[in-house]
Design an enzyme around this catalytic site. Structure first.
Site, PDB file in Angstrom:
ATOM      1  N   GLU A  59      44.742 -91.211 145.896  1.00  0.00           N
ATOM      2  CA  GLU A  59      44.582 -91.250 144.442  1.00  0.00           C
ATOM      3  C   GLU A  59      45.856 -90.856 143.699  1.00  0.00           C
ATOM      4  O   GLU A  59      46.165 -91.396 142.638  1.00  0.00           O
ATOM      5  CB  GLU A  59      43.437 -90.336 143.994  1.00  0.00           C
ATOM      6  N   HIS A 128      30.282 -85.776 143.562  1.00  0.00           N
ATOM      7  CA  HIS A 128      30.241 -87.202 143.190  1.00  0.00           C
ATOM      8  C   HIS A 128      29.423 -87.432 141.918  1.00  0.00           C
ATOM      9  O   HIS A 128      28.907 -88.524 141.709  1.00  0.00           O
ATOM     10  CB  HIS A 128      29.602 -88.042 144.311  1.00  0.00           C
TER      11      HIS A 128
END
Ligand SMILES: Cc1ncc(C[n+]2csc(CCOP(=O)(O)OP(=O)(O)O)c2C)c(N)n1
Ligand SMILES: [Mg+2]
Lengths: 325, 324
Positions: A59, A128
């Site tokens: 990322e 998440h």
């Protein structure tokens, strides 16, 4: 016009802007197969590896692709598949893309969109399920968008891609599954402009993301009891369109601010503070905030349900300010 | 390397327990009895078992989103694991974590993780504590091939090398990260080569061959325990099912590829070997398998009967309260 899911609307905005401007490209994890939510479905077949860049699980580096490429003239769309994973990319977002223009005395222009998917859905647990929009609203140099329906999503994302600033575009996972009428042709909504989703006289509910859907439901319920609720969706969380919110509060004299993120230090705190600051004399009741409790997101559906703010919490707030019993 | 017959059978049992646990977890997820989603370890059992059989009970592991096998291999109780997947109060995490956060600190299982590569810096810290406390425990860090493309992995390996921390980095290279083939994601064919950049041993192992994993892990563990520092073991393996559950429907893999690896099923290979060596008859192996199935069915029944968490559990464990 045709009925589209928000997922399809996002996909269409990306597709049309890529078709319009060769400098636009997408980089992200598993975007080749359409991304985990299907927002890039079919785009790899159309634009190939060059413009649908399927990156490694990196990322930080993939966000860096956005910063570097934008600095020298491209218009990147960087997808961080789940909002919680932005933590891994935080330096590139906060220290680099947000500040670069300023630090460099205006030399750099960074037309980057970071798209990501936020919120609680189907027991995804604490790493998440986050709604972290307020973190980015705290950073000067970033614009932060959070649409609540497919129409707004397409118009806002199109505007974000055309904007010359770094924009964080946040799709709530449950909103992605909703549908409404959306123009088929490209169109841009103005950034920094709130929308009055429903007009009313007695109470203003400023809601973001998924809570807009809940606020509209509550407004409908309360209409049956003779209470007229105005629902405002800021759509852009930074910069905030306080004019629209203040005009409404001056009319209704009561305000509730509602979002899915943790209430403490959420964007609702900023909105409530500014209402108190700029419309204090008009208020008949304290501004109430609806948001998640100060806990990580739990896994068990039973706990997740209790965690998740929605209609019941908005109705509690309505009661607290004495509008219903 | 000498392995007693009893140990060979134990390792077969452990692999079978993992396989049967996850086969059921997958079906229970499809029926929405398991909440959330599960990442299946099927096909990768020889790695968890081969590595954890080289450890002592007081050693540590960090795990991943694909962690059920690691837990069972390190002594996790399938009853409490199913209970967690069912979001019950008696689950390892009290129903607050689910599959991706399963942990049992009293067994040295520091935890599965929902953030790819996040276990590597944590494993470094656990190993650091063993040095600090001057005990001779080692820490195994399990992670996937995709995780080696995160900065966190590289920072942790470098620092472990500098500190000579007693950590064994075990890469489970199953050929994919989600729906992207490893070859399109990772700059080297052998992830073990990345060890050279940090001056530590890097070994490629057939991750379907239990004996090979056990032997290599034994060496790396001995090295770490005696102060020789970290190693990187790359175990070549294969994800029998999809990234999430059995079939997510996003990527069709080549049936020939699947067949190739299915023929190299680590459980099949090990069982055949034990039968060839005369350690176990085919009838014994079938009976063993049946008893494992019985254990898992009983575990599911137990987990099913457990209570839900109290609704107020939402608010507990956010902070440690001062001792009363
Ligand atoms: C920081 C971060 N990025 C992305 C993800 C989403 N994700 C979950 S598992 C996974 C693939 C991991 O691949 P690998 O490390 O090879 O492990 P495998 O699943 O193959 O066992 C991805 C991208 C995540 N959980 N965390
Ligand atoms: Mg992998």
């Amino acid at each position: 016009m045709s009925v589209k899911t928000m997922t399809a609307a996002v996909n269409e905005a990306i597709d049309q802007e890529m078709a319009r401007d060769e400098r636009v490209f997408v980089a992200g994890e598993d975007v080749r197969v359409g991304g985990p939510f299907g927002t890039e479905a079919g785009l790899h077949a159309k634009y190939g590896d060059k413009r649908i860049v399927n990156t490694a699980i990196s990322e930080l580096a993939l966000t860096g692709i956005g910063v570097g490429a934008a600095a020298v003239g491209l218009r990147p769309i960087i997808e961080i598949m789940i909002m919680d994973f932005v933590t891994v990319a935080m330096d590139q977002i906060v220290n680099q893309m947000a500040k670069m223009k300023y630090m460099l005395g205006g030399q750099a222009t960074l037309p980057i969109v970071v798209t990501t998917h936020a919120g609680v859905d189907s027991s995804s647990a604490a790493q998440h399920s986050g709604s972290l929009e307020a973190w980015f609203c705290h950073v000067p140099g970033l614009k932060v968008l959070m649409p609540s329906n497919a129409y707004d999503a397409k118009g806002l994302l199109t505007a974000a891609i055309r904007d010359d600033n770094p924009v964080i575009f946040i799709s709530n996972k449950r909103c992605l599954q909703t549908s409404c009428e959306v123009p088929d042709e490209p169109f841009a909504l103005p950034l920094g402009v709130a929308e009055v989703k429903r007009e009313g006289r007695d109470l203003t509910i400023v809601a973001t993301g998924r809570l807009v859907i809940d606020a509209l439901d509550v407004a409908e319920t309360l209409a049956g009891q003779g209470i007229s609720v105005e629902v405002i969706d800021p759509r852009t969380l930074s910069p905030l369109d306080m004019d629209t919110i203040l005009a409404s509060v001056r009319k209704t004299s009561r305000a509730i601010v509602a979002h899915e993120a943790v209430r403490t230090c959420g964007i609702g705190a900023e909105i409530a503070a500014r209402i108190s600051d700029e419309a204090f004399d008009y208020l008949d009741a304290p501004v109430k905030r609806v948001g998640a409790p100060f806990t990580p997101v739990p896994f068990a559906p039973l706990l997740e349900d209790r965690y998740l703010p929605g209609k019941a919490q908005i109705l509690d707030a309505v009661r607290e300010i004495g509008l219903t019993t | 390397m000498e392995i007693t017959n009893e140990h060979m059978v134990r390792m077969l049992t452990q692999m079978l327990r993992i396989r049967e646990f996850d086969e059921r977890a997958a079906r229970l997820m499809e029926q929405a009895r398991v909440k959330g989603s599960v990442h299946l370890y099927c096909g990768e059992e020889a790695i968890g078992v081969g590595v954890c059989e080289s450890l002592r009970a007081d050693d540590y592991i960090t795990s991943t989103h694909r962690g059920h096998g690691h837990l069972i291999a390190k002594g996790g109780d399938p009853k409490r694991m199913y209970a967690e997947l069912f979001a019950k109060a008696s689950g390892y995490n009290g129903g607050k974590g689910g599959s991706m956060h399963l942990a049992a600190l009293d067994l040295g299982i520091i935890g599965a993780n929902g953030i790819v590569a996040a276990g590597a810096p944590i494993a470094l810290g656990v190993a650091f504590a063993s040095q600090y406390q001057d005990n001779d425990r080692v820490t195994v860090c399990f992670f996937g091939d995709g995780a080696t493309n995160e900065g966190a992995f590289h920072e942790a390996v470098n620092m472990a090398a500098i500190l000579k921390a007693p950590v064994i980095f075990v890469c489970e290279n199953n050929g994919y990260g989600e729906w992207s083939p490893t070859a399109t994601q990772t700059s080297v064919a052998d992830i073990a080569d990345r060890a050279a950049a940090y001056g530590i041993p890097g070994v490629v192992i057939d991750g379907m061959d239990l004996a090979a994993v056990y032997e290599a892990a034994g060496e790396a563990v001995a090295r770490a325990r005696s102060g020789g520092g970290p190693s990187l073991l790359e175990c070549k393996t294969y994800r029998f099912y999809d990234h999430v559950g059995r079939d997510f429907g996003v990527l069709q893999r080549d049936p020939e590829e699947i067949a190739y690896w299915r023929a190299r099923d680590p459980i099949l290979l090990w069982r055949n070997r034990l039968e060839e060596l005369g350690v176990l008859s085919s009838t014994d192996a079938d009976a063993l398998h049946a008893s494992v199935v019985g254990e898992m069915e009983a575990a599911i029944a137990w987990a099913d009967a457990q209570p839900d968490p109290h609704p107020d559990a939402l608010f507990t464990d956010v902070y440690t309260e001062p001792a009363a």
